[in-house]
Design a protein around this motif. Structure first.
Motif, PDB file in Angstrom:
ATOM      1  N   ASP A   1     -26.956 -39.716  -5.935  1.00  0.00           N
ATOM      2  CA  ASP A   1     -27.737 -38.549  -5.068  1.00  0.00           C
ATOM      3  C   ASP A   1     -27.557 -37.397  -5.588  1.00  0.00           C
ATOM      4  OD1 ASP A   1     -26.830 -39.872  -2.199  1.00  0.00           O
ATOM      5  OD2 ASP A   1     -24.939 -39.646  -2.297  1.00  0.00           O
ATOM      6  N   GLU A   2     -28.142 -36.379  -5.554  1.00  0.00           N
ATOM      7  CA  GLU A   2     -28.734 -35.561  -6.086  1.00  0.00           C
ATOM      8  C   GLU A   2     -27.745 -34.340  -7.401  1.00  0.00           C
ATOM      9  OE1 GLU A   2     -30.686 -30.728  -5.431  1.00  0.00           O
ATOM     10  OE2 GLU A   2     -29.821 -31.785  -3.643  1.00  0.00           O
ATOM     11  N   ALA A   3     -27.941 -34.256  -7.990  1.00  0.00           N
ATOM     12  CA  ALA A   3     -26.849 -34.405  -8.699  1.00  0.00           C
ATOM     13  C   ALA A   3     -26.882 -32.480  -9.185  1.00  0.00           C
ATOM     14  CB  ALA A   3     -27.887 -34.194 -10.655  1.00  0.00           C
ATOM     15  N   GLY A   4     -25.732 -32.315  -9.953  1.00  0.00           N
ATOM     16  CA  GLY A   4     -25.033 -31.364  -9.488  1.00  0.00           C
ATOM     17  C   GLY A   4     -24.984 -30.714  -7.341  1.00  0.00           C
ATOM     18  N   SER A   5     -25.023 -31.554  -6.910  1.00  0.00           N
ATOM     19  CA  SER A   5     -24.474 -31.145  -5.020  1.00  0.00           C
ATOM     20  C   SER A   5     -23.166 -31.887  -5.369  1.00  0.00           C
ATOM     21  CB  SER A   5     -25.816 -31.512  -4.030  1.00  0.00           C
ATOM     22  OG  SER A   5     -25.942 -33.080  -4.634  1.00  0.00           O
ATOM     23  N   ALA A   6     -22.869 -30.604  -4.084  1.00  0.00           N
ATOM     24  CA  ALA A   6     -21.926 -32.382  -3.490  1.00  0.00           C
ATOM     25  C   ALA A   6     -21.229 -33.528  -2.999  1.00  0.00           C
ATOM     26  CB  ALA A   6     -20.779 -31.135  -2.191  1.00  0.00           C
ATOM     27  N   ASN A   7     -23.168 -34.291  -2.905  1.00  0.00           N
ATOM     28  CA  ASN A   7     -23.371 -35.927  -2.812  1.00  0.00           C
ATOM     29  C   ASN A   7     -22.491 -36.540  -3.864  1.00  0.00           C
ATOM     30  OD1 ASN A   7     -24.422 -34.988   0.335  1.00  0.00           O
ATOM     31  ND2 ASN A   7     -26.508 -34.577  -0.786  1.00  0.00           N
ATOM     32  N   SER A   8     -23.112 -35.840  -4.891  1.00  0.00           N
ATOM     33  CA  SER A   8     -22.822 -36.565  -5.799  1.00  0.00           C
ATOM     34  C   SER A   8     -21.303 -36.321  -7.090  1.00  0.00           C
ATOM     35  CB  SER A   8     -23.857 -36.652  -6.880  1.00  0.00           C
ATOM     36  OG  SER A   8     -24.422 -34.934  -7.447  1.00  0.00           O
ATOM     37  N   ASP A   9     -21.117 -35.290  -6.438  1.00  0.00           N
ATOM     38  CA  ASP A   9     -19.184 -34.860  -7.102  1.00  0.00           C
ATOM     39  C   ASP A   9     -18.596 -36.098  -6.054  1.00  0.00           C
ATOM     40  OD1 ASP A   9     -17.323 -33.171  -8.333  1.00  0.00           O
ATOM     41  OD2 ASP A   9     -17.488 -31.425  -6.618  1.00  0.00           O
ATOM     42  N   VAL A  10     -18.266 -36.340  -7.909  1.00  0.00           N
ATOM     43  CA  VAL A  10     -17.056 -37.595  -7.661  1.00  0.00           C
ATOM     44  C   VAL A  10     -16.099 -37.111  -8.143  1.00  0.00           C
ATOM     45  CG1 VAL A  10     -15.998 -40.197  -8.469  1.00  0.00           C
ATOM     46  CG2 VAL A  10     -19.129 -38.789  -8.111  1.00  0.00           C
ATOM     47  N   ARG A  11     -14.598 -37.651  -7.102  1.00  0.00           N
ATOM     48  CA  ARG A  11     -13.345 -37.813  -7.294  1.00  0.00           C
ATOM     49  C   ARG A  11     -12.682 -38.624  -7.646  1.00  0.00           C
ATOM     50  NH1 ARG A  11     -15.534 -33.230  -8.303  1.00  0.00           N
ATOM     51  NH2 ARG A  11     -14.581 -31.102  -7.582  1.00  0.00           N
ATOM     52  N   TYR A  12     -12.136 -38.842  -8.234  1.00  0.00           N
ATOM     53  CA  TYR A  12     -11.196 -40.275  -9.071  1.00  0.00           C
ATOM     54  C   TYR A  12      -9.087 -39.839  -8.321  1.00  0.00           C
ATOM     55  CZ  TYR A  12     -15.060 -40.565 -11.877  1.00  0.00           C
ATOM     56  OH  TYR A  12     -15.762 -40.483 -12.537  1.00  0.00           O
ATOM     57  N   THR A  13      -9.249 -41.080  -7.395  1.00  0.00           N
ATOM     58  CA  THR A  13      -7.716 -41.314  -6.824  1.00  0.00           C
ATOM     59  C   THR A  13      -6.970 -42.548  -7.645  1.00  0.00           C
ATOM     60  OG1 THR A  13      -8.460 -39.974  -4.858  1.00  0.00           O
ATOM     61  CG2 THR A  13      -6.612 -41.139  -4.481  1.00  0.00           C
ATOM     62  N   LEU A  14      -5.590 -43.146  -7.593  1.00  0.00           N
ATOM     63  CA  LEU A  14      -5.162 -43.470  -8.060  1.00  0.00           C
ATOM     64  C   LEU A  14      -4.647 -44.395  -6.881  1.00  0.00           C
ATOM     65  CD1 LEU A  14      -4.385 -45.594 -10.315  1.00  0.00           C
ATOM     66  CD2 LEU A  14      -2.060 -44.223 -10.678  1.00  0.00           C
ATOM     67  N   LEU A  15      -4.257 -45.665  -6.244  1.00  0.00           N
ATOM     68  CA  LEU A  15      -4.604 -46.198  -5.064  1.00  0.00           C
ATOM     69  C   LEU A  15      -3.200 -46.431  -5.141  1.00  0.00           C
ATOM     70  CD1 LEU A  15      -7.220 -47.145  -3.830  1.00  0.00           C
ATOM     71  CD2 LEU A  15      -6.617 -44.928  -3.162  1.00  0.00           C
ATOM     72  N   SER A  16      -3.209 -47.552  -6.109  1.00  0.00           N
ATOM     73  CA  SER A  16      -1.684 -48.733  -5.555  1.00  0.00           C
ATOM     74  C   SER A  16      -1.520 -49.038  -7.706  1.00  0.00           C
ATOM     75  CB  SER A  16      -1.734 -50.004  -5.052  1.00  0.00           C
ATOM     76  OG  SER A  16      -3.470 -50.802  -5.673  1.00  0.00           O
TER      77      SER A  16
ATOM     78  N   ALA B   1      -8.085 -36.406 -11.628  1.00  0.00           N
ATOM     79  CA  ALA B   1      -8.839 -36.577 -10.168  1.00  0.00           C
ATOM     80  C   ALA B   1     -10.178 -36.635 -10.507  1.00  0.00           C
ATOM     81  CB  ALA B   1      -8.586 -35.535  -9.366  1.00  0.00           C
ATOM     82  N   ASN B   2     -10.728 -35.398 -11.854  1.00  0.00           N
ATOM     83  CA  ASN B   2     -12.145 -34.433 -11.985  1.00  0.00           C
ATOM     84  C   ASN B   2     -12.581 -35.980 -12.959  1.00  0.00           C
ATOM     85  OD1 ASN B   2     -11.744 -32.473  -9.797  1.00  0.00           O
ATOM     86  ND2 ASN B   2     -11.172 -30.791 -11.731  1.00  0.00           N
ATOM     87  N   THR B   3     -12.204 -35.534 -13.970  1.00  0.00           N
ATOM     88  CA  THR B   3     -12.261 -36.486 -15.975  1.00  0.00           C
ATOM     89  C   THR B   3     -12.872 -38.496 -14.926  1.00  0.00           C
ATOM     90  OG1 THR B   3     -10.055 -36.563 -16.547  1.00  0.00           O
ATOM     91  CG2 THR B   3     -11.605 -34.334 -16.996  1.00  0.00           C
ATOM     92  N   GLY B   4     -11.641 -38.959 -14.625  1.00  0.00           N
ATOM     93  CA  GLY B   4     -11.284 -40.285 -14.779  1.00  0.00           C
ATOM     94  C   GLY B   4     -10.056 -40.438 -16.029  1.00  0.00           C
ATOM     95  N   TRP B   5      -9.949 -39.771 -16.577  1.00  0.00           N
ATOM     96  CA  TRP B   5      -8.439 -40.775 -17.413  1.00  0.00           C
ATOM     97  C   TRP B   5      -7.663 -40.808 -17.466  1.00  0.00           C
ATOM     98  CZ3 TRP B   5      -8.830 -42.052 -22.388  1.00  0.00           C
ATOM     99  CH2 TRP B   5      -9.798 -42.181 -23.469  1.00  0.00           C
ATOM    100  N   ILE B   6      -7.193 -41.984 -16.799  1.00  0.00           N
ATOM    101  CA  ILE B   6      -5.509 -42.684 -16.819  1.00  0.00           C
ATOM    102  C   ILE B   6      -4.643 -42.611 -18.114  1.00  0.00           C
ATOM    103  CG2 ILE B   6      -4.122 -44.438 -16.148  1.00  0.00           C
ATOM    104  CD1 ILE B   6      -6.973 -46.156 -14.514  1.00  0.00           C
ATOM    105  N   ARG B   7      -3.974 -42.035 -17.376  1.00  0.00           N
ATOM    106  CA  ARG B   7      -2.460 -41.355 -18.681  1.00  0.00           C
ATOM    107  C   ARG B   7      -1.386 -41.956 -18.299  1.00  0.00           C
ATOM    108  NH1 ARG B   7      -3.838 -36.717 -15.587  1.00  0.00           N
ATOM    109  NH2 ARG B   7      -1.517 -36.111 -14.726  1.00  0.00           N
ATOM    110  N   VAL B   8      -0.287 -42.072 -19.166  1.00  0.00           N
ATOM    111  CA  VAL B   8       0.810 -42.288 -19.080  1.00  0.00           C
ATOM    112  C   VAL B   8       1.710 -41.173 -18.719  1.00  0.00           C
ATOM    113  CG1 VAL B   8       3.186 -43.215 -20.019  1.00  0.00           C
ATOM    114  CG2 VAL B   8       1.030 -43.932 -20.999  1.00  0.00           C
ATOM    115  N   HIS B   9       2.548 -41.913 -16.894  1.00  0.00           N
ATOM    116  CA  HIS B   9       3.018 -40.698 -16.066  1.00  0.00           C
ATOM    117  C   HIS B   9       4.845 -40.814 -16.301  1.00  0.00           C
ATOM    118  CE1 HIS B   9       3.621 -37.949 -13.070  1.00  0.00           C
ATOM    119  NE2 HIS B   9       3.842 -38.851 -12.115  1.00  0.00           N
ATOM    120  N   ALA B  10       4.997 -42.289 -16.391  1.00  0.00           N
ATOM    121  CA  ALA B  10       6.477 -42.167 -16.812  1.00  0.00           C
ATOM    122  C   ALA B  10       6.659 -42.628 -17.947  1.00  0.00           C
ATOM    123  CB  ALA B  10       7.528 -43.023 -15.256  1.00  0.00           C
ATOM    124  N   GLN B  11       8.627 -43.027 -18.614  1.00  0.00           N
ATOM    125  CA  GLN B  11       8.727 -43.763 -19.494  1.00  0.00           C
ATOM    126  C   GLN B  11       9.162 -44.604 -18.863  1.00  0.00           C
ATOM    127  OE1 GLN B  11      12.118 -41.069 -21.112  1.00  0.00           O
ATOM    128  NE2 GLN B  11      10.393 -39.691 -22.398  1.00  0.00           N
ATOM    129  N   GLY B  12       9.138 -45.891 -19.679  1.00  0.00           N
ATOM    130  CA  GLY B  12       9.929 -47.514 -19.187  1.00  0.00           C
ATOM    131  C   GLY B  12       9.398 -48.281 -19.854  1.00  0.00           C
TER     132      GLY B  12
END
Length: 665
Positions: A52-67, A82-93
């Motif tokens: 979709d049109e760049a710069g519009s809400a139609n192409s504004d993508v957000r990321y979510t970790l489901l499982s 959610a904005n960049t899509g980088w997955i990082r370590v969130h907890a120790q173990g």
């Protein structure tokens, strides 16, 4: 026509509608994370695009970790921006050994996360970190090691490590932390990378320290990812006492003596000490190697004496080298080459203790022999050839085995008949002799006798075989002389006489052969008929058809047990010791002479000096002796009557009777 309106551009703008879902650039996304990573460590970047049109809400993508699978040890081990899509370590173990891989379900949605969406997967592999310290199994050892051995195995210590096999975090290294201040032990990693091997780096001495307690630590080839306790092991090393050979002090001893020291004189006392102080053993001494046979040693005191006369000029002190063969009672044979100074003789002395398995130590005694004037000068040349007319002088070399103080300048004089025909004088350096023919001599061989003396007046006679040739000047040419009166005619006459003699011998042999071929009248005529003489072509059956008792031939030695066979190798006489083959080719002559003498006196070497014993022949014959049969001269028989018995007895009558020959006499 009327005027038309001017053309114009009409722009139609298409308003974007959200009719395209986001699309992941990869499915699945692959990432890796070290198990020792801290919270916030970026693992992998998830990216999705929208048409979709760049710069519009139609192409504004957000990321979510489901499982997250597995949800252990924490269901939220990872988080996504959610904005960049980088997955990082969130907890120790994170623990590779327990959970080596995670699968995440992610969603990308446009309209700032509220529009169209798409789902994808992210696979994260947990990589190994050095988060497991190696452990000794077991952690204590007690071992025994004999003293005096280098690189002897002490102990092998296995360890375990929970990190990834064959990785630097799994491979181990070892070090001795304490208990070895002198560095007598060494530890290395075994081929399996999970084993420590301790060996002796230096000789251990039971008499100085009979026990060591070593503390050994193990680590990995790379540092630990976090602070971890280091595993250690305790090794108790008990040193075993070994019977050690006595030690000479010094190992090489030098004594200086004159070469004419009388046999039986003391040379020196060479002592050795036994390092096994706790055993309280007795040390005995022995000449281990003395090729010249000059020395003897007191086995209890170590006093060394002169056994036979020593000689500085002996061939045993030659080329500044002396080779000795050392034998130890508990070690193999070792070839040792000792370097000598001139005029020195080296002997190897051994000292042994009285243990059940004796240990032998060796020391080197170097005898520097001082020179005495015991050798007269000699001539190097033994044969010369000169002309009998205008002969050239002959320069003769003089050698004295003694040192410079007992050699040149020399003196020379002619002896006997030599002084009438020859002249001898010294050269300018007085180290050689100039011999000249004084009077012309007939061609032949002559013996010249000279008396030589060194600078101390020690004299010695030397002889030279001089060949005098019938020639002139320095060009010596000897021609064979022809016997007087034997010209060519005489030689031809001698050859003719020899040929005639050979012909006579040949004729004589032919004549003797002819006489030997004449037929003689046989003692018995072929036509002479005898009733008691028969001719057979068959020899008979032999012994197989006769019943002979052969046991009588074996009664002799069976009835004489005190007689033994001595035509075999004697078993009760010791064999002499033969000298081993020398390594130096220059000693092969002495080797042959010494072993030849030993073989001549060896009772076990064939042919044996044996007494041949013959078997018992029996008690004798029952018949009378043949000597009882007398000849015709010992009886009164009248053999002349056999002439009356016919022609068959004529020969016997002629042999034993008077016959016609007796009547004629």
């Amino acid at each position: 026509m009327g005027d038309a309106e001017a053309p114009m551009d009409i722009f139609v703008y298409v308003i974007d509608q959200n009719d395209n879902k986001p699309v992941f650039t990869a499915d699945p996304f692959i990432g890796e994370v070290p198990e020792a990573s801290a919270i916030g460590f970026d693992v992998v970047h998830v990216n999705a695009t929208d048409a979709d049109e760049a710069g519009s809400a139609n192409s504004d993508v957000r990321y979510t970790l489901l499982s997250q699978d597995p949800p252990l040890p924490n269901p939220n081990m990872f988080a996504i921006n959610a904005n960049t899509g980088w997955i990082r370590v969130h907890a120790q173990g994170l623990d590779r050994e327990k959970f080596p891989k995670y699968t995440l379900e992610v969603m990308a949605a446009d309209m700032e996360g509220n529009g169209l969406s798409v789902q994808g997967k992210v696979i994260i592999t947990v990589t190994d970190s050095n988060d497991n310290a190696p452990q000794f199994q077991p952690s204590s050892y007690t071992v025994s090691v004999p003293e005096n051995k280098v690189e002897a195995l002490v102990v092998k210590m296995p360890v375990t490590d929970g990190d990834e096999p064959n990785s630097p975090a799994w491979a181990t290294t070892f070090k001795i932390v304490s208990g070895d201040p002198e560095g007598r032990f060494a530890v290395v990693t075994g081929p399996s990378k999970l084993e420590g091997i301790i060996t002796t780096a230096k000789e251990l001495d039971f008499e100085k320290n009979n026990k060591y307690t070593l503390l050994v630590a193990v680590e990995n080839e790379v540092p630990f990812a976090s602070r971890l306790p280091t595993s250690t092991a305790t090794v108790i090393v008990n040193v075993e006492d070994v019977n050690e050979p006595p030690i000479f002090s010094p190992l090489e001893k030098l004594v200086v003596k004159p070469e004419d020291l009388a046999p039986g004189s003391d040379l020196t006392t060479y002592l050795a000490t036994d390092p096994d102080t706790a055993r309280k053993q007795k040390v005995s001494y022995k000449i281990q190697q003395d090729l010249a046979g000059w020395l003897s040693v007191n086995k209890d005191t170590g006093v060394i004496k002169v056994k036979t006369a020593m000689d500085r000029e002996s061939h045993f002190v030659k080329d500044n080298r002396y080779r000795a063969l050392i034998s130890h009672s508990s070690l193999p044979l070792i070839m040792v080459t000792l370097t000598l100074n001139p005029n020195k003789h080296t002997a190897l002395i051994s000292a042994s203790d009285n243990d059940e398995i004796p240990a032998t130590g060796t020391g080197t005694l170097v005898i520097q022999l001082e020179d005495v004037n015991d050798n007269g000068p000699t001539l190097d040349e033994r044969l010369i050839t000169v002309c009998n007319k205008d002969s050239s002088p002959q320069l003769l070399s003089v050698t004295d085995k003694d040192g410079p103080g007992f050699a040149a300048p020399y003196q020379v004089a002619l002896e006997g008949q030599s002084k009438n025909n020859w002249t001898a004088r010294l050269n300018e350096t007085k180290t050689g002799i100039i011999l000249s023919l004084a009077t012309p001599l007939e061609q032949g061989d002559y013996v010249v006798v000279l008396r030589l003396a060194d600078n101390q007046g020690l004299e010695q006679h030397s002889t030279i075989m001089a060949t005098v040739c019938d020639c002139t000047g320095p060009d010596v040419r000897c021609q064979e002389k022809v016997a007087a009166g034997f010209g060519l005619p005489a030689i031809l006459g001698v050859l003719g006489a020899i040929l005639l003699l050979l012909m006579l011998v040949l004729l004589l042999m032919m004549f003797m052969r002819k006489r030997g071929g004449e037929k003689k009248e046989p003692l018995l005529q072929d036509d002479d008929v005898r009733d008691n003489i028969y001719y057979y072509d068959e020899e008979g059956g032999g012994e197989d058809d006769q019943d002979y008792d052969l046991s009588v031939l074996h009664r002799g030695l069976d009835n004489r047990p005190e007689v033994f066979r001595n035509d075999v190798v004697p078993t009760f006489m010791p064999a002499p010791q033969y000298r081993p083959r020398p390594a130096n080719p220059e000693d092969i002559g002495c080797f042959i002479v010494d072993n030849l003498k030993a073989a001549d006196n060896d009772p076990t070497a064939p042919p044996y000096d044996s007494l041949l014993v013959f078997d018992y022949e029996g008690a004798g014959s029952e018949a009378g002796s043949l000597s009882s049969l007398n000849s015709s001269s010992s009886g009164d028989q009248d053999y002349d009557r056999m002439n009356e018995w016919g022609p068959r007895f004529k020969k016997l009558a002629d042999m034993y009777g008077g016959g016609e020959d007796d009547d004629m006499m």
